[in-house]
Design a protein around this motif. Structure first.
Motif, mmCIF file in Angstrom:
data_model
loop_
_atom_site.group_PDB
_atom_site.id
_atom_site.type_symbol
_atom_site.label_atom_id
_atom_site.label_comp_id
_atom_site.label_asym_id
_atom_site.label_seq_id
_atom_site.Cartn_x
_atom_site.Cartn_y
_atom_site.Cartn_z
ATOM 1 N N THR A 282 49.435 12.428 -17.859
ATOM 2 C CA THR A 282 49.723 11.290 -18.721
ATOM 3 C C THR A 282 50.211 11.746 -20.083
ATOM 4 N N ARG A 302 44.675 6.452 -26.839
ATOM 5 C CA ARG A 302 44.721 6.199 -25.398
ATOM 6 C C ARG A 302 43.456 6.692 -24.750
ATOM 7 N N THR A 304 42.108 7.322 -20.779
ATOM 8 C CA THR A 304 42.640 7.412 -19.419
ATOM 9 C C THR A 304 41.530 7.242 -18.407
ATOM 10 N N SER A 305 41.757 6.457 -17.375
ATOM 11 C CA SER A 305 40.796 6.297 -16.295
ATOM 12 C C SER A 305 40.913 7.450 -15.324
ATOM 13 N N THR A 333 47.880 2.433 -9.300
ATOM 14 C CA THR A 333 47.166 3.556 -9.886
ATOM 15 C C THR A 333 47.556 4.832 -9.153
ATOM 16 N N ASP A 506 43.094 2.135 -17.788
ATOM 17 C CA ASP A 506 43.716 2.819 -18.912
ATOM 18 C C ASP A 506 43.776 1.872 -20.102
#
Length: 515
Positions: A282, A302, A304-305, A333, A506
Motif C-alpha cells: 500500500t 492511513r 491499513t487492515s 479486498t 482501511d
C-alpha cells in the motif's frame, strides 16, 4: 453424560496416563473381588468422558485393603476378617473430579488465549496462564520463527525491560530456553527443559550465575513453542524464586496448553506477516511524499487492515499554481483491490494534469475507463481542484463522503450533490461544488472506511451516528493543534479509533490547511 467442549481435544485416556499415582483401570483391577457381583447392590458410577461405568463392586462380606492405608482396630469379641476400607467407586469419582477440574481449567485458559488478537497480547497471556499452571511468579517468552522471516520479539512477566536485556547477556546455549531455540541436530523440537536448582549446578556458566543472583531466580522450566506446519516458533520459560520444579501433573497440563498456544501463535504470526505485506504494498502505491505548494500545508494519515482494502489518496501540483486533492475507495479486498487502486490512482493523475480545473471531467473520464477495463468493479472518489492563493476549491464526488471544514469559527460538512459511485451507471454525471475557506481553516478529506469503523453497521441510522461522531471529534481539536493539519488528523483518529491495529477497514485522512 459430561459435556466436555470440543475446543480442547484432550482425551481422558491421555490425562489418565499422565497422573502420578494409580490409574482408574489399575484401581478397579486391584480392588475388584473374585466372582460375579450382585447386580442390585453394585454401586452405580456415572458415565464420564467415555469411561465405562460398569465397575465391579466389592462383596459386602469382604472389603479389600488398599496399599498404604492401615486397617482400623478390631473391637474385642468381634469376628476377625478383612477390615473395611473405602469403596473403589469413591476413589474413582475423586480421580474423575480431579480430571474434570483439569479439563475445565485448560478450557478456561485456552478460551482467554483465543480472545487475543495480536502476537504481543497472546505472548503475555501465555506467560500468565503458564505461570499459574507451573506455580511460578516470573517468566519470559521469546518469539523467533525458524524460517527467519520474523517478526522476532521478547516479552516478560514480572520482568522489566532492563531485566530482559540482562538475561539476554547470558550465552544462549547456557540457558534453558536457549537450548530449546537452538533445537536438536536432527531438527526435531526439543523436550521441555527443567532446571530445579540453578545455582547448585557445578558447570553453570559464570555469567548465568551472576544474572540469576542479581535478578533473584534459582530455578527455571522452559517449554518449546512449535507446530507441525510452521515448525519452531520460539520458547517460553518460567522462573522460580527458590529451587523448585513443577510436578508431573503440572508439566502435562502446561504441555497441553503450550501446544494450543503454539497453534494460536502460528495463526497470529501469519496474520501479522500478511498485514505487514499489505502495508508495504500500500505504501508503494501511495505518494511517497506530499507536495509543497505555497499557501497550503498538507498531511495524510492511513491505517491499513490485514486484508488490504482499496482506500487511497493523492495530492499533486497542477499548472498555474493549482493543487489537485483526491481520495477514493475501490471495491473488494486483497491483492486485486490493491492492484486496482494503483491503476485508478495513476489514471486519475493523468486526467488531472490534462483537465484538473474541471473535476467533473476528471471523474467522468475515470468512470469511463473503469467501466471499459474493469466492468465488475465499482469505486468511489472525490477530486478537488484547489487554488491556494485564492483559498478556493472546486470539487466533485462520485458516491463519496463530503469533506469537513475545521476552523476557529466553524466545523461543518461541505454540501455536495448526491451522486452514484463510479461503475454503477451507464453514464456518470454530477455537478461540481465551489467553496471558499477562511485563512487558517483546514479541509479534511477522508474515505468511507472511517465512517464504517466509527458506526456499528452500514444502516442509515448508524451512518448518521458516525457522521455525528466525526463532526464532534473534529470540533474537539485543541486550539493549539488547529494550526497543524497533521495534529488535526491525529486527533480525529485517536478520538474515533483509539486502538491501533486489527482494523477491519482501511482508513485514509487527507488534511489541507490554507494560510
Amino acid at each position: 453424560m459430561l459435556d466436555i467442549p470440543l475446543l480442547l481435544r484432550v482425551h481422558v485416556v491421555a490425562v489418565i496416563a499422565a497422573q502420578n499415582d494409580m490409574g482408574v483401570c489399575d484401581a478397579i483391577e486391584r480392588n475388584a473381588p473374585a466372582g460375579k457381583p450382585a447386580a442390585m447392590s453394585a454401586p452405580h458410577v456415572p458415565k464420564v468422558a467415555g469411561i465405562d461405568p460398569t465397575v465391579p463392586a466389592p462383596a459386602h462380606t469382604a472389603t479389600p485393603s488398599l496399599p498404604g492405608i492401615p486397617p482400623p482396630p478390631t473391637a474385642p469379641g468381634a469376628a476377625t476378617g478383612p477390615p473395611p476400607g473405602p469403596a473403589p467407586a469413591a476413589l474413582i469419582q475423586d480421580r474423575l473430579a480431579g480430571w474434570v477440574s483439569d479439563l475445565t481449567t485448560l478450557h478456561e485458559l485456552t478460551e482467554r488465549l483465543t480472545r487475543t488478537a495480536t502476537l504481543d497480547d497472546a505472548l503475555h497471556e501465555l506467560l500468565r496462564a503458564g505461570a499459574a499452571l507451573v506455580g511460578a511468579r516470573r517468566g519470559m517468552a521469546v518469539l523467533e520463527p525458524a524460517d527467519g522471516l520474523g517478526p522476532a520479539t521478547t516479552v516478560g512477566l514480572g520482568l522489566a525491560h532492563a531485566d530482559l536485556g540482562t538475561i539476554e547477556t547470558v550465552p544462549r546455549s547456557a540457558t534453558s530456553y536457549g537450548r530449546i531455540l537452538e533445537g536438536l541436530p536432527d531438527g526435531r523440537p526439543p523436550d521441555p527443559v527443567a532446571v530445579p536448582d540453578l545455582l547448585g549446578e557445578e558447570d553453570l556458566d559464570p555469567r548465568h550465575r551472576e544474572v540469576a543472583a542479581r535478578l533473584g531466580f534459582a530455578a527455571s522450566y522452559a517449554v518449546p513453542l512449535a507446530t507441525q506446519a510452521a515448525g519452531k516458533l520460539g520458547a517460553a520459560v518460567w522462573l522460580y524464586d527458590e529451587p523448585a520444579e513443577p510436578p508431573e501433573r503440572a508439566r502435562h497440563l502446561v504441555g497441553l496448553y503450550g501446544r494450543h498456544a503454539s497453534e494460536h501463535l502460528a495463526r497470529l504470526l501469519e496474520l501479522e506477516r500478511a498485514r505487514a505485506t499489505v502495508a508495504t504494498l500500500t505504501e508503494e502505491l501511495l505518494p511517497s511524499r506530499l507536495p509543497r505548494v505555497p499557501g497550503v500545508r498538507l498531511a495524510a494519515r492511513r491505517r491499513t487492515s490485514a486484508r488490504g482494502g482499496g482506500e487511497w489518496y493523492d495530492a499533486l501540483p497542477l499548472p498555474e499554481g493549482g493543487l489537485g486533492l483526491a481520495v477514493g475507495s475501490v471495491s473488494g479486498t486483497g491483492p486485486s483491490a490493491l492492484a486496482a487502486t494503483g491503476r485508478l490512482r495513476a489514471s486519475l493523475r493523468a486526467y488531472a494534469v490534462m483537465e484538473g480545473e474541471d473535476p467533473v471531467a476528471v471523474l467522468s473520464d475515470l468512470e469511463l475507463l473503469l467501466r471499459l477495463t474493469e466492468p465488475a468493479r465499482s469505486a468511489t472518489a472525490l477530486f478537488a481542484y484547489a487554488e491556494p492563493a485564492l483559498r478556493k476549491l472546486l470539487l466533485a464526488g462520485a458516491g463519496h463522503t463530503p469533506p469537513l471544514i475545521v476552523g476557529e469559527r466553524r466545523t461543518e460538512y461541505v454540501e455536495t450533490s448526491l451522486s452514484a459511485p463510479l461503475g454503477m451507471l451507464a453514464c456518470w454525471e454530477a455537478p461540481s461544488v465551489e467553496i471558499t475557506v477562511e485563512p487558517g481553516e483546514t479541509v479534511l478529506l477522508y474515505t468511507d472506511g472511517l465512517l464504517r469503523r466509527t458506526g456499528e453497521s452500514g444502516e442509515a441510522e448508524s451512518m448518521d451516528r458516525a457522521f455525528a461522531r466525526l463532526h464532534a471529534a473534529a470540533a474537539s481539536v485543541p486550539r493549539a493543534g488547529r494550526a497543524d493539519p497533521g495534529a488535526i488528523a491525529d486527533h480525529v483518529l485517536r478520538t474515533l479509533l483509539p486502538e491501533e491495529g486489527g482494523e477491519a477497514e482501511d482508513v485514509v485522512l487527507l488534511a489541507a490547511r490554507f494560510d
